[in-house]
Design an enzyme around this catalytic site. Structure first.
Site: not given
Ligand code: PLP
Length: 419
Positions: A231-232, A206, A134, A380
């Site tokens: 928040y995922k 991560d 990312f 995705r």
């Protein structure tokens, strides 16, 4: 249920839902009825409890109790109390995690602390990570190394197979994202951590796409540092504070440059010089966004009603079903699976390329089937076992099939700021 010799149709998927041990947990979430939500890997759905909790924080704790709430409502303790609640989901101990700041900021702290710990060995000048990581992870490493200006180099690899050849006694830190945000590729945490350690390198993971999505055993893997989002898959709310993990044995040596007063040994002594607190709270910097932070508990509470093994089992069943249905029912279209088929290498998502991936995703979203799009040409689909049903998988694939069979997408669809 075995899928061999079984006709997979909508009814079959409904039966899978009837036998699903996690089915009742969907009631913990408030999801719109006309939406199939396959984007919990980017922004988790809202726990029902979050509304009442937000109201309590705003009206009672802030409105009525005012500043007393730092003590009486546990506001000051929140980063560590939430960290203790999150710890079991990532194989960590209480006292090793704080929920605070953003993932980007926590990466900066972990990177800086790692380089500091390695600074006694002047030949350790490289940080190894993946080109497909990312971007913020790479950017934060770039920003830090440019700032300290001591000749650190960032080495970008294109495949985990390169690791045994590039990790060496010049490596200060190996920084990898456990589950790739685009492809869903899942790294072997223990083996890679061991490889880093064989060469004296430190290992930073991560967990943005792992926490709450796949079982993680940080301590068993002997990792050195970890960061991740709430928040995922943890359903903490938009932009909810992230987390950072530092194991007990590294805490005394964990020094980072964002030495704000919340990381001080005695913040309210108001001393003129910084002295870090002995425990994990030295990873804190300053005052936290309490209304957002408080809601993280609502997502974590739901994980208390199940365990990561049950979540993993359903996650693999959902992604297996989705991949199988897309490949069978959309077989005539130029779709390419970029997510590994091997369970051991798959996170909780399935990604397919299509030449008009962005336009097709926009058409899906327009009919309430919400995934997202990432360059290059990748659609995705994230699967959150707490609230995604098998019948949602069926309906999503049928929507995709209809859009592709009948070319119901606008090849010139305009890009939104957030894709
Ligand atoms: C989502 C994600 C981030 C997000 O970082 P923020 O600071 O919250 O914007 C960082 N790293 C990875 C690997 C991610 O998937």
């Amino acid at each position: 249920m075995s899928t061999e010799n079984t006709v997979i149709d909508r009814h079959y998927c409904e039966q899978l839902d009837q036998h699903d041990a996690l089915a009742t947990l969907r009631d913990e979430f408030d999801l719109p009825h006309d939406v199939i939500y396959l984007d919990g890997n980017s922004l988790g759905a809202r726990p029902k409890a979050a509304l009442q909790r937000a109201q309590q924080v705003v009206t009672q704790e802030w409105g009525t109790d005012l500043i007393k709430s730092w003590n009486t409502a546990g506001w000051f303790a929140l980063p560590s109390s939430l960290g203790d609640q999150l710890a079991p989901l990532i194989g960590a101990e209480a006292g090793e995690v704080v929920v605070t700041d953003s993932t980007s900021i926590n990466l900066f702290k972990a990177l800086a602390a790692a380089l500091h710990m390695q600074s006694g060995d002047s030949k350790r000048k490289t940080i190894i990570t993946e080109r497909s990581n990312f971007p913020t992870d790479i950017y934060m490493a770039e920003g830090l190394t440019r700032w300290v200006d001591r000749g650190y180099r960032i080495v970008l690899i294109d495949s985990p197979e390169e690791l045994p050849h590039v990790v060496n006694d010049e490596t200060a830190l190996l920084m990898l994202t456990h589950v790739n945000y685009r492809t869903g590729y899942l790294h072997e945490m223990s083996a890679i951590t061991a490889l880093a350690h064989q060469h004296g390198a430190l290992m930073l993971w991560d967990l943005a796409h792992s926490a709450g999505a796949v079982p993680v055993q940080l301590n068993a893997a002997k990792a050195d540092f970890a960061v991740g989002c709430t928040y995922k898959y943890l359903n903490g709310g938009p932009g909810s504070p992230a987390f950072i993990w530092v194991p007990q044995h590294h805490q005394a040596a964990f020094n980072h440059p964002l030495s704000g007063w919340w990381g001080h040994a005695n913040p309210f002594a108001m001393q003129a010089s910084f002295a870090p607190t002995p425990g994990i709270r030295r990873a804190l910097c300053g005052t936290q966004p309490i209304t957002s932070l408080a809601l993280v508990a609502c997502g974590l509470d739901i994980f208390g009603k199940t365990d990561m093994q049950a979540i993993r089992k359903k996650s693999l069943a959902l992604t297996d079903l989705f991949i199988q249905l897309v490949e069978n029912r959309c077989a005539s279209h130029p779709l390419g699976l970029v997510t590994p088929r091997a369970h051991a290498q798959r996170g909780s998502q399935a990604s397919f390329t299509h030449p008009y991936g962005y336009a097709v995703m926009q058409a899906l979203i327009a009919r309430g089937i919400i995934g997202d799009y990432r360059e290059p040409a990748i659609m995705r689909f994230g699967f959150t076992p707490l609230y995604t049903r098998f019948v949602d998988v069926w309906d999503a694939v049928e929507g995709l099939r209809d859009i592709l069979d009948n070319e119901r997408y606008d090849k010139h669809a305009e890009r939104h700021a957030v894709t």
